[in-house]
Design a protein around this motif. Sequence first.
Motif, PDB file in Angstrom:
ATOM      1  N   PHE A   1       4.305  19.221  67.127  1.00 15.81           N
ATOM      2  CA  PHE A   1       4.182  19.306  68.578  1.00 15.81           C
ATOM      3  C   PHE A   1       4.058  17.913  69.169  1.00 15.81           C
ATOM      4  N   ILE A   2       4.953  17.611  70.112  1.00 16.78           N
ATOM      5  CA  ILE A   2       4.848  16.399  70.918  1.00 16.78           C
ATOM      6  C   ILE A   2       4.469  16.823  72.331  1.00 16.78           C
ATOM      7  N   ASP A   3       3.259  16.473  72.769  1.00 20.03           N
ATOM      8  CA  ASP A   3       2.787  16.867  74.098  1.00 20.03           C
ATOM      9  C   ASP A   3       3.183  15.791  75.119  1.00 20.03           C
ATOM     10  N   HIS A   4       3.716  16.205  76.238  1.00 18.51           N
ATOM     11  CA  HIS A   4       4.233  15.328  77.298  1.00 18.51           C
ATOM     12  C   HIS A   4       5.469  14.573  76.790  1.00 18.51           C
ATOM     13  N   GLY A   5       5.298  13.653  75.881  1.00 17.98           N
ATOM     14  CA  GLY A   5       6.426  13.161  75.103  1.00 17.98           C
ATOM     15  C   GLY A   5       7.050  11.865  75.527  1.00 17.98           C
ATOM     16  N   THR A   6       7.065  11.530  76.803  1.00 13.15           N
ATOM     17  CA  THR A   6       7.803  10.353  77.240  1.00 13.15           C
ATOM     18  C   THR A   6       7.362   9.107  76.476  1.00 13.15           C
ATOM     19  N   GLY A   7       8.341   8.375  75.951  1.00 14.36           N
ATOM     20  CA  GLY A   7       8.047   7.120  75.277  1.00 14.36           C
ATOM     21  C   GLY A   7       7.729   7.227  73.803  1.00 14.36           C
ATOM     22  N   VAL A   8       7.749   8.428  73.237  1.00 15.74           N
ATOM     23  CA  VAL A   8       7.496   8.577  71.801  1.00 15.74           C
ATOM     24  C   VAL A   8       8.672   8.009  71.007  1.00 15.74           C
ATOM     25  N   VAL A   9       8.353   7.239  69.952  1.00 14.94           N
ATOM     26  CA  VAL A   9       9.362   6.662  69.070  1.00 14.94           C
ATOM     27  C   VAL A   9       8.985   6.972  67.629  1.00 14.94           C
ATOM     28  N   ILE A  10       9.904   7.571  66.883  1.00 18.92           N
ATOM     29  CA  ILE A  10       9.680   7.915  65.479  1.00 18.92           C
ATOM     30  C   ILE A  10      10.817   7.313  64.669  1.00 18.92           C
ATOM     31  N   GLY A  11      10.486   6.395  63.760  1.00 15.98           N
ATOM     32  CA  GLY A  11      11.490   5.638  63.030  1.00 15.98           C
ATOM     33  C   GLY A  11      12.139   6.402  61.893  1.00 15.98           C
ATOM     34  N   GLU A  12      13.195   5.817  61.359  1.00 12.31           N
ATOM     35  CA  GLU A  12      14.087   6.463  60.401  1.00 12.31           C
ATOM     36  C   GLU A  12      13.395   6.950  59.144  1.00 12.31           C
ATOM     37  N   THR A  13      12.496   6.176  58.563  1.00 13.23           N
ATOM     38  CA  THR A  13      11.903   6.542  57.271  1.00 13.23           C
ATOM     39  C   THR A  13      10.511   7.153  57.418  1.00 13.23           C
ATOM     40  N   THR A  14      10.160   7.556  58.629  1.00 13.92           N
ATOM     41  CA  THR A  14       8.888   8.232  58.859  1.00 13.92           C
ATOM     42  C   THR A  14       8.851   9.568  58.112  1.00 13.92           C
ATOM     43  N   ILE A  15       7.670   9.873  57.565  1.00 15.64           N
ATOM     44  CA  ILE A  15       7.438  11.181  56.942  1.00 15.64           C
ATOM     45  C   ILE A  15       6.236  11.811  57.637  1.00 15.64           C
ATOM     46  N   ILE A  16       6.422  13.007  58.164  1.00 15.34           N
ATOM     47  CA  ILE A  16       5.374  13.703  58.915  1.00 15.34           C
ATOM     48  C   ILE A  16       5.124  15.049  58.252  1.00 15.34           C
ATOM     49  N   GLY A  17       3.861  15.356  58.019  1.00 18.97           N
ATOM     50  CA  GLY A  17       3.491  16.601  57.353  1.00 18.97           C
ATOM     51  C   GLY A  17       3.473  17.789  58.293  1.00 18.97           C
ATOM     52  N   GLU A  18       2.736  18.814  57.890  1.00 22.64           N
ATOM     53  CA  GLU A  18       2.652  20.058  58.661  1.00 22.64           C
ATOM     54  C   GLU A  18       1.585  19.938  59.756  1.00 22.64           C
ATOM     55  N   ARG A  19       1.851  20.620  60.883  1.00 28.47           N
ATOM     56  CA  ARG A  19       0.878  20.781  61.959  1.00 28.47           C
ATOM     57  C   ARG A  19       0.406  19.444  62.544  1.00 28.47           C
ATOM     58  N   VAL A  20       1.314  18.505  62.680  1.00 26.40           N
ATOM     59  CA  VAL A  20       1.003  17.201  63.266  1.00 26.40           C
ATOM     60  C   VAL A  20       1.266  17.251  64.766  1.00 26.40           C
ATOM     61  N   ARG A  21       0.396  16.563  65.522  1.00 22.38           N
ATOM     62  CA  ARG A  21       0.532  16.535  66.977  1.00 22.38           C
ATOM     63  C   ARG A  21       0.543  15.090  67.467  1.00 22.38           C
TER      64      ARG A  21
END
Length: 324
Positions: free
Chosen positions: A218-238
Amino acid sequence: MSVSTDKQDIRPSPCQEDAGWELQGIVASLRDARRDWRSRSGRLREVGGAREFPSVEEIRGIVNMLCGALFPMRLGPLDLHEDNEDAYVQLTLANAMRQLERQVLLELSYLARQRHAPCEELAHQAHHVARKFAASLPEVRRMIDTDVIAAYQGDPAARSVDEVLLSYPGVKAIIHHRLAHVLYSLDAPLVARIIAEIAHADTGIDIHPGARIGGSFFIDHGTGVVIGETTIIGERVRLYQAVTLGAKRFPATPDGALKKGLPRHPILEDDVVVYAGATVLGRITVGRASVIGGNVWLTHSVPPGSNITQATAINAESDGARRE
């Protein structure tokens, strides 16, 4: 390999002639600029003399069709009835896959030209990518369902899952990412990146298609969020607005070119929350169930259950500097 296109007569009509703007000289100068660029990059002319690259607008249309096929009664046509869902989904997917196959073929042809590779099997390869992509869609739909539920449950202002699906920019961005990531994994990175940048333009959320993101994201509101190419994100991350999951440094080759593909972005384990304006850089690990406060600058790993504020982050950085 050349992909045929319908030829159009683009000669100017009399009313489109110079009209006092001295366009002939400008056109000649632009031609010289193109020639100089192609000479520097070793591409003296386009193969076949035709433009042969994936189309942003066609890919946008494909994504719209895919969204309709994934959520026909919410993102499909206004006059659709539930009795006709399957027929609509089948027809829409057939059109979308045919167009996607063509866009993938354009990308593969472009790469083959760049690498001076043989082109005989490209049509078969493009068809294979489209088939594998189509087969992934049921799992993509189920994953997006977890994201929609996470957005609904994670935002007290949300009144329904339908509101979340129809209007939340974070949900739109993750739908695009789930589709783009499959294509990225199937070695169609240019088409995948175009899909990601369509979402970026529409939502202000920049997720590289290579990022690996678990369910219930979940990304709340969201504007300006940047997630790079090799990022690893698990379950239920906000994540909240203006969060950056980026690289700390960019190693270079001896000739000064940046090295490609190195793991350089963070790993966020399950149940992590990152509040607005936080910047998390480098190949570090944010342990399970950690909370990263607003405007924190974090460049070191933290253990599970950490609660990082600006003060604790500054103290940790100072301790690290003294140890060095």
